[in-house]
Design a protein around this motif. Structure first.
Motif, PDB file in Angstrom:
ATOM      1  N   ASN A  23      61.597  31.898  -4.988  1.00 36.80           N
ATOM      2  CA  ASN A  23      61.837  30.908  -3.936  1.00 36.80           C
ATOM      3  C   ASN A  23      61.010  29.638  -4.124  1.00 36.80           C
ATOM      4  OD1 ASN A  23      63.698  32.612  -2.719  1.00 36.80           O
ATOM      5  ND2 ASN A  23      62.167  33.515  -1.361  1.00 36.80           N
ATOM      6  N   VAL A  28      67.607  27.056  -2.220  1.00 29.56           N
ATOM      7  CA  VAL A  28      68.953  27.540  -1.938  1.00 29.56           C
ATOM      8  C   VAL A  28      69.928  26.521  -2.513  1.00 29.56           C
ATOM      9  CG1 VAL A  28      70.616  28.076  -0.121  1.00 29.56           C
ATOM     10  CG2 VAL A  28      68.223  28.785   0.117  1.00 29.56           C
ATOM     11  N   THR A  46      72.998  30.007  -5.608  1.00 30.18           N
ATOM     12  CA  THR A  46      72.423  30.837  -4.557  1.00 30.18           C
ATOM     13  C   THR A  46      72.857  30.315  -3.187  1.00 30.18           C
ATOM     14  OG1 THR A  46      70.397  29.525  -4.410  1.00 30.18           O
ATOM     15  CG2 THR A  46      70.398  31.355  -5.981  1.00 30.18           C
ATOM     16  N   ALA A  50      65.666  34.421  -1.897  1.00 28.09           N
ATOM     17  CA  ALA A  50      65.465  35.801  -2.301  1.00 28.09           C
ATOM     18  C   ALA A  50      64.663  36.504  -1.210  1.00 28.09           C
ATOM     19  CB  ALA A  50      64.720  35.856  -3.630  1.00 28.09           C
ATOM     20  N   ILE A  60      69.263  38.627  -3.684  1.00 33.54           N
ATOM     21  CA  ILE A  60      69.666  37.281  -3.313  1.00 33.54           C
ATOM     22  C   ILE A  60      71.187  37.263  -3.152  1.00 33.54           C
ATOM     23  CG2 ILE A  60      69.919  36.401  -5.673  1.00 33.54           C
ATOM     24  CD1 ILE A  60      68.373  33.850  -4.540  1.00 33.54           C
ATOM     25  N   TRP A  61      71.657  36.411  -2.246  1.00 31.42           N
ATOM     26  CA  TRP A  61      73.098  36.250  -2.023  1.00 31.42           C
ATOM     27  C   TRP A  61      73.582  35.076  -2.845  1.00 31.42           C
ATOM     28  CZ3 TRP A  61      70.134  38.920   1.186  1.00 31.42           C
ATOM     29  CH2 TRP A  61      70.684  40.009   1.852  1.00 31.42           C
ATOM     30  N   LEU A  62      74.821  35.192  -3.357  1.00 31.07           N
ATOM     31  CA  LEU A  62      75.369  34.222  -4.303  1.00 31.07           C
ATOM     32  C   LEU A  62      76.766  33.776  -3.888  1.00 31.07           C
ATOM     33  CD1 LEU A  62      74.288  36.320  -7.378  1.00 31.07           C
ATOM     34  CD2 LEU A  62      73.148  34.253  -6.540  1.00 31.07           C
ATOM     35  N   CYS A  68      75.003  41.188  -1.937  1.00 27.13           N
ATOM     36  CA  CYS A  68      73.849  40.586  -2.601  1.00 27.13           C
ATOM     37  C   CYS A  68      73.635  41.259  -3.947  1.00 27.13           C
ATOM     38  CB  CYS A  68      72.602  40.701  -1.726  1.00 27.13           C
ATOM     39  SG  CYS A  68      72.175  42.390  -1.255  1.00 27.13           S
ATOM     40  N   LEU A  71      67.624  40.799  -7.732  1.00 24.65           N
ATOM     41  CA  LEU A  71      67.054  39.579  -8.306  1.00 24.65           C
ATOM     42  C   LEU A  71      66.809  39.728  -9.804  1.00 24.65           C
ATOM     43  CD1 LEU A  71      66.205  36.761  -7.375  1.00 24.65           C
ATOM     44  CD2 LEU A  71      63.921  37.668  -6.965  1.00 24.65           C
ATOM     45  N   VAL A  74      69.604  38.219 -11.905  1.00 28.07           N
ATOM     46  CA  VAL A  74      69.884  36.801 -11.693  1.00 28.07           C
ATOM     47  C   VAL A  74      68.924  35.966 -12.530  1.00 28.07           C
ATOM     48  CG1 VAL A  74      69.902  34.959  -9.972  1.00 28.07           C
ATOM     49  CG2 VAL A  74      70.729  37.250  -9.359  1.00 28.07           C
TER      50      VAL A  74
END
Length: 82
Positions: A23, A28, A46, A50, A60-62, A68, A71, A74
């Motif tokens: 982060n 984001v 993203t 995270a 993390i959401w993408l 999700c 991490l 990613v």
């Protein structure tokens, strides 16, 4: 000897540190690639910071991907700095 609760707290702290590091380096909307369950690598961005999910996984959401992702799967895209 450490207790189970102490080991869990240490593991969660390690996961949170990984989230904090990601982060701090990426906002984001950052461009990333993710290795999907099929093995395909997809380029996306993203849509969240995270975070530690239920105390056991850094996720993390993408964009364009349901749910999700871990991490660890990613990777931030390398961007040339001017």
């Amino acid at each position: 000897m450490t207790t189970r609760a102490e080991r869990q707290a240490q593991a969660t702290a390690k996961l949170q540190a990984a989230c904090d590091k990601f982060n701090a380096a990426h906002q984001v909307g950052a461009a990333v690639s993710v290795e999907l369950d099929s093995g395909e690598v997809r380029e996306t961005v993203t849509t969240s910071e995270a975070q530690v999910l239920s105390g056991h996984t850094a996720v993390i959401w993408l964009d364009g991907i349901s749910g999700c992702y871990d991490l660890d799967r990613v990777t931030a895209s390398k961007v040339e700095k001017a």
